[in-house]
Design an enzyme around this catalytic site. Structure first.
Site, short mmCIF file in Angstrom:
data_model
loop_
_atom_site.label_atom_id
_atom_site.label_comp_id
_atom_site.label_asym_id
_atom_site.label_seq_id
_atom_site.Cartn_x
_atom_site.Cartn_y
_atom_site.Cartn_z
N ASP A 35 0.87 -1.18 0.00
CA ASP A 35 0.00 0.00 0.00
C ASP A 35 0.90 1.23 0.00
O ASP A 35 2.10 1.13 0.33
CB ASP A 35 -0.92 0.01 1.23
CG ASP A 35 -2.02 1.06 1.10
OD1 ASP A 35 -2.42 1.39 -0.03
OD2 ASP A 35 -2.48 1.56 2.14
N GLU A 82 0.92 5.67 0.84
CA GLU A 82 0.27 6.89 1.27
C GLU A 82 0.91 8.04 0.50
O GLU A 82 2.14 8.08 0.34
CB GLU A 82 0.42 7.11 2.78
CG GLU A 82 -0.07 5.96 3.65
CD GLU A 82 -1.57 5.72 3.56
OE1 GLU A 82 -2.30 6.58 3.01
OE2 GLU A 82 -2.01 4.66 4.04
N ASP A 94 -2.12 3.57 -6.41
CA ASP A 94 -0.83 2.99 -6.02
C ASP A 94 0.00 2.64 -7.26
O ASP A 94 1.21 2.85 -7.27
CB ASP A 94 -1.04 1.73 -5.17
CG ASP A 94 -1.82 2.00 -3.90
OD1 ASP A 94 -1.41 2.89 -3.15
OD2 ASP A 94 -2.84 1.33 -3.67
N TYR A 148 -2.35 3.69 11.69
CA TYR A 148 -3.33 3.73 10.60
C TYR A 148 -2.73 3.13 9.33
O TYR A 148 -3.36 2.33 8.64
CB TYR A 148 -3.77 5.18 10.36
CG TYR A 148 -4.62 5.38 9.14
CD1 TYR A 148 -6.01 5.30 9.21
CD2 TYR A 148 -4.04 5.69 7.91
CE1 TYR A 148 -6.80 5.50 8.08
CE2 TYR A 148 -4.82 5.88 6.78
CZ TYR A 148 -6.19 5.80 6.86
OH TYR A 148 -6.98 5.99 5.74
#
Length: 371
Positions: free
Chosen positions: A29, A31, A86, A152
């Site tokens: 993943d 961010e 992504d 998170y």
């Protein structure tokens, strides 16, 4: 609390990559932050192989080449969820695309768990865990990141790893693993290609309304805007908005005075780009304009043909328990009708290839369409 390793130096990253190279599955993943930029700005990379959960700081580690190489290792399945953005990050920063790719959102849809499920919803549905979304608006470029922000981020790969065994088993039970991997390959196709400046005008809203001469002007303006956006890493709209380009084409200014009086351009657009816009516009080959932008949906018979194809695909979806959004989307039907109108020349539309083609190709090609 989920345990993780924060990777902010080269030695730690190199050791991590060596560990990940032994894995069969790697959850990924990212961010990032996207405001005015053409490309998203990468703030954090999350990865988990079931043993080592790492949060990699791309602002602190200069050489990520070893990590990017993992993404193309064919022995490691890359697990993601709703990964379009992504993939853009991987293409821009790593010049690579993950393969083989298993997108859990697509897999969930294909095995009947629900179409378009968000990550938190899927975790709640399958693991009965409610994830905290409180850090979703974090500025991931800011340092230091708080403990809550890091947790998170860790959640995004930790629980996806827990979801995978049941999801994989259900996909395999239904004989649709090849479908999932095919969709992964389709998602990554063409991601490394540089945007084509000569075709940029086709993506400008309302380009179809222009005359041939106006379209020739739009072609050079849209190419200029794209190149400007790429060179300055600006979103297209922060160079000049679509309606500004259209206005320039419809009533081309002959000098800087006329351009400065145009209400469709912002004062900033006029001040920064005014002179250059005039220089670009005179390069348009108005005697050899590009082909008219054909709006297929406006042609006689389009709506009736669309309904016929839609009805057939809906019936196929019902029979095979496939979400209509994956087989009978508006885009898929439109592309099929365009191919049909083009005398079935060029690349096959998606509906006639792969798992979609196995379900729909024969019945689609027996249809009599009036378009």
């Amino acid at each position: 609390m989920i345990a993780f390793q924060y990777i902010d130096n080269q030695a730690a990253l190199d050791a991590l990559v060596a560990q990940y190279n032994e894995a069969e599955l790697l959850v990924l993943d990212t961010e990032f932050v996207r405001t005015r930029t053409y490309y998203a700005r990468l703030g954090l990379i999350q990865a988990y192989d079931g043993k080592h959960l790492a949060l990699i700081d791309p602002l602190a580690v200069n050489d990520l080449s070893g990590f990017w190489a993992l993404l193309t290792n064919p022995a490691i399945t890359k697990l993601v969820h709703s990964c379009s953005e992504d993939l853009e990050v991987f293409a821009n920063y790593g010049k690579c695309q993950p393969a083989p790719l298993f997108d859990s959102q697509i897999a969930a849809a294909l095995c009947g768990w629900g179409h378009g499920l968000g990550y938190a919803k899927l975790v709640e549905q399958q693991l009965s865990i409610s994830l905290d979304k409180g850090e979703s608006r974090t500025d991931w470029l800011k340092r230091p990141l708080s403990a809550a922000q890091l947790q998170y981020a860790a959640n995004d790969v930790y629980y996806l790893y827990q979801l995978y065994p049941a999801l994989k088993a259900e996909v395999e039970r239904q004989g649709r693993m090849d479908w999932v991997l095919e969709e992964g390959a389709r998602l990554t196709a063409g991601r490394l290609d540089r945007p084509c400046g000569d075709m940029a005008y086709l993506k400008v809203k309302n380009a179809f309304q222009l005359t041939p001469k106006q379209l020739a002007i739009l072609k050079v303006l849209a190419k200029w805007r794209l190149e400007k956006a790429l060179s300055r890493d600006l979103a297209l709209g922060f160079v000049i908005k679509d309606h500004g380009l259209i206005a320039l084409c419809r009533k081309p200014p002959q000098n800087i005075g006329q351009l400065m009086r145009m209400n469709e351009l912002t004062e900033q657009e006029k001040r920064i780009h005014g002179k250059e816009l005039l220089e670009v516009m005179v390069t348009a080959d108005v005697n050899n304009p590009p082909p008219a932008v054909d709006v297929l949906a406006l042609r006689p018979g389009y709506k009736a043909s669309f309904k016929v194809v839609k009805a057939l695909l809906t019936a196929i979806c019902d029979t095979h328990q496939v979400p209509e959004e994956l087989l009978a989307s508006k885009r898929h039907i439109h592309d099929f009708l365009q191919w049909h109108l083009d005398a079935q020349q060029g690349d096959l539309p998606l509906l006639l290839t792969g798992w979609r083609g196995a379900l729909a190709a024969i019945p689609l090609q027996t249809l009599e369409l009036s378009i």
